[in-house]
Design a protein around this motif. Structure first.
Motif, PDB file in Angstrom:
ATOM      1  N   LEU A   4       0.863  -1.180   0.000  1.00 16.22           N
ATOM      2  CA  LEU A   4       0.000   0.000   0.000  1.00 16.22           C
ATOM      3  C   LEU A   4       0.900   1.231   0.000  1.00 16.22           C
ATOM      4  O   LEU A   4       1.968   1.211   0.621  1.00 16.22           O
ATOM      5  N   GLU A   5       0.467   2.286  -0.676  1.00 16.74           N
ATOM      6  CA  GLU A   5       1.230   3.530  -0.687  1.00 16.74           C
ATOM      7  C   GLU A   5       0.313   4.711  -0.415  1.00 16.74           C
ATOM      8  O   GLU A   5      -0.861   4.685  -0.764  1.00 16.74           O
ATOM      9  N   CYS A   6       0.889   5.729   0.198  1.00 12.74           N
ATOM     10  CA  CYS A   6       0.179   6.973   0.458  1.00 12.74           C
ATOM     11  C   CYS A   6       1.040   8.113  -0.063  1.00 12.74           C
ATOM     12  O   CYS A   6       2.130   8.360   0.457  1.00 12.74           O
ATOM     13  N   THR A   7       0.558   8.763  -1.122  1.00 13.68           N
ATOM     14  CA  THR A   7       1.313   9.864  -1.716  1.00 13.68           C
ATOM     15  C   THR A   7       0.496  11.154  -1.765  1.00 13.68           C
ATOM     16  O   THR A   7       0.886  12.106  -2.413  1.00 13.68           O
ATOM     17  N   ARG A   8      -0.603  11.191  -1.056  1.00 14.65           N
ATOM     18  CA  ARG A   8      -1.419  12.403  -1.075  1.00 14.65           C
ATOM     19  C   ARG A   8      -1.060  13.302   0.102  1.00 14.65           C
ATOM     20  O   ARG A   8      -0.516  12.840   1.107  1.00 14.65           O
ATOM     21  N   GLY A  10       1.260  15.454   0.372  1.00 15.03           N
ATOM     22  CA  GLY A  10       2.685  15.586   0.614  1.00 15.03           C
ATOM     23  C   GLY A  10       3.340  14.340   1.178  1.00 15.03           C
ATOM     24  O   GLY A  10       4.547  14.316   1.395  1.00 15.03           O
ATOM     25  N   SER A  11       2.560  13.305   1.435  1.00 18.54           N
ATOM     26  CA  SER A  11       3.117  12.056   1.948  1.00 18.54           C
ATOM     27  C   SER A  11       3.807  11.291   0.834  1.00 18.54           C
ATOM     28  O   SER A  11       3.463  11.422  -0.343  1.00 18.54           O
ATOM     29  N   ASN A  12       4.770  10.489   1.205  1.00 18.70           N
ATOM     30  CA  ASN A  12       5.482   9.644   0.255  1.00 18.70           C
ATOM     31  C   ASN A  12       5.930   8.387   1.005  1.00 18.70           C
ATOM     32  O   ASN A  12       7.109   8.162   1.211  1.00 18.70           O
ATOM     33  N   LYS A  13       4.943   7.577   1.435  1.00 21.58           N
ATOM     34  CA  LYS A  13       5.255   6.441   2.285  1.00 21.58           C
ATOM     35  C   LYS A  13       4.534   5.180   1.816  1.00 21.58           C
ATOM     36  O   LYS A  13       3.610   5.235   1.016  1.00 21.58           O
ATOM     37  N   TYR A  14       5.017   4.058   2.338  1.00 23.19           N
ATOM     38  CA  TYR A  14       4.430   2.773   1.968  1.00 23.19           C
ATOM     39  C   TYR A  14       4.261   1.892   3.195  1.00 23.19           C
ATOM     40  O   TYR A  14       4.856   2.136   4.246  1.00 23.19           O
ATOM     41  N   TYR A  15       3.447   0.860   3.039  1.00 24.03           N
ATOM     42  CA  TYR A  15       3.249  -0.163   4.076  1.00 24.03           C
ATOM     43  C   TYR A  15       3.050  -1.477   3.346  1.00 24.03           C
ATOM     44  O   TYR A  15       2.214  -1.563   2.442  1.00 24.03           O
ATOM     45  N   GLU A  16       3.832  -2.479   3.687  1.00 23.03           N
ATOM     46  CA  GLU A  16       3.688  -3.798   3.084  1.00 23.03           C
ATOM     47  C   GLU A  16       3.292  -4.805   4.146  1.00 23.03           C
ATOM     48  O   GLU A  16       3.809  -4.763   5.269  1.00 23.03           O
ATOM     49  N   LEU A  17       2.391  -5.683   3.782  1.00 19.04           N
ATOM     50  CA  LEU A  17       1.920  -6.737   4.676  1.00 19.04           C
ATOM     51  C   LEU A  17       2.344  -8.079   4.112  1.00 19.04           C
ATOM     52  O   LEU A  17       2.105  -8.372   2.935  1.00 19.04           O
ATOM     53  N   ASP A  18       2.980  -8.890   4.948  1.00 21.66           N
ATOM     54  CA  ASP A  18       3.481 -10.186   4.511  1.00 21.66           C
ATOM     55  C   ASP A  18       2.980 -11.264   5.461  1.00 21.66           C
ATOM     56  O   ASP A  18       3.073 -11.113   6.679  1.00 21.66           O
ATOM     57  N   LYS A  60      -5.301  -4.618   9.564  1.00 20.25           N
ATOM     58  CA  LYS A  60      -4.228  -3.647   9.343  1.00 20.25           C
ATOM     59  C   LYS A  60      -4.368  -3.001   7.964  1.00 20.25           C
ATOM     60  O   LYS A  60      -4.189  -1.798   7.809  1.00 20.25           O
ATOM     61  N   GLN A  61      -4.728  -3.796   6.957  1.00 14.76           N
ATOM     62  CA  GLN A  61      -4.918  -3.259   5.614  1.00 14.76           C
ATOM     63  C   GLN A  61      -6.043  -2.228   5.615  1.00 14.76           C
ATOM     64  O   GLN A  61      -5.897  -1.140   5.057  1.00 14.76           O
ATOM     65  N   LEU A  62      -7.146  -2.538   6.240  1.00 17.29           N
ATOM     66  CA  LEU A  62      -8.275  -1.615   6.307  1.00 17.29           C
ATOM     67  C   LEU A  62      -7.895  -0.342   7.060  1.00 17.29           C
ATOM     68  O   LEU A  62      -8.251   0.762   6.646  1.00 17.29           O
ATOM     69  N   GLU A  63      -7.153  -0.505   8.147  1.00 17.31           N
ATOM     70  CA  GLU A  63      -6.692   0.656   8.920  1.00 17.31           C
ATOM     71  C   GLU A  63      -5.859   1.589   8.041  1.00 17.31           C
ATOM     72  O   GLU A  63      -6.052   2.816   8.063  1.00 17.31           O
ATOM     73  N   TYR A  69      -4.067   5.230   2.319  1.00 18.57           N
ATOM     74  CA  TYR A  69      -3.203   4.346   1.533  1.00 18.57           C
ATOM     75  C   TYR A  69      -4.034   3.633   0.471  1.00 18.57           C
ATOM     76  O   TYR A  69      -5.202   3.322   0.696  1.00 18.57           O
ATOM     77  N   ILE A  70      -3.405   3.373  -0.680  1.00 18.19           N
ATOM     78  CA  ILE A  70      -4.069   2.597  -1.723  1.00 18.19           C
ATOM     79  C   ILE A  70      -3.206   1.386  -2.052  1.00 18.19           C
ATOM     80  O   ILE A  70      -1.971   1.431  -1.936  1.00 18.19           O
ATOM     81  N   ILE A  71      -3.845   0.305  -2.463  1.00 19.89           N
ATOM     82  CA  ILE A  71      -3.126  -0.916  -2.823  1.00 19.89           C
ATOM     83  C   ILE A  71      -2.476  -0.704  -4.190  1.00 19.89           C
ATOM     84  O   ILE A  71      -3.136  -0.327  -5.141  1.00 19.89           O
ATOM     85  N   VAL A  72      -1.163  -0.925  -4.258  1.00 20.17           N
ATOM     86  CA  VAL A  72      -0.450  -0.788  -5.530  1.00 20.17           C
ATOM     87  C   VAL A  72       0.180  -2.095  -5.962  1.00 20.17           C
ATOM     88  O   VAL A  72       0.679  -2.196  -7.071  1.00 20.17           O
ATOM     89  N   GLY A  73       0.152  -3.090  -5.092  1.00 19.08           N
ATOM     90  CA  GLY A  73       0.713  -4.390  -5.452  1.00 19.08           C
ATOM     91  C   GLY A  73       0.208  -5.471  -4.535  1.00 19.08           C
ATOM     92  O   GLY A  73      -0.074  -5.235  -3.380  1.00 19.08           O
TER      93      GLY A  73
END
Length: 80
Positions: A4-8, A10-18, A60-63, A69-73
């Motif tokens: 998931l990424e958040c670029t709105r 001014g943010s430029n961050k990601y979160y990956e769930l494994d 966590k994904q929903l949070e 954040y949006i799913i990009v992969g």
């Protein structure tokens, strides 16, 4: 691995769930940080119940999605 990424705003961050399963143990880990930077690791679930692990991952994904954040992969790659 779900990325998931958040670029709105001014943010430029990601979160990956494994989610990994081995020898009856299920582990869900979050990897996060600024895009292009080394990830930090955050344990989310460590136990033997696959359904509980999936539920923890989905929470966590929903949070993160509620925070913009949006799913990009969605694949099986390793964390960056």
């Amino acid at each position: 691995m779900i990325r998931l990424e958040c670029t709105r705003g001014g943010s430029n961050k990601y979160y990956e769930l494994d989610l990994k399963q081995s020898n009856g143990q299920v582990i869900v880990t979050g990897f996060y940080g600024a895009i292009g930077q080394a990830p930090k690791e955050h344990p989310i679930y460590d136990g033997d119940n696959r359904e509980a692990a999936i539920a923890a991952l989905q929470r966590k994904q929903l949070e993160k999605q509620k925070k913009g954040y949006i799913i990009v992969g969605n694949g099986t790659s390793s964390p960056p």
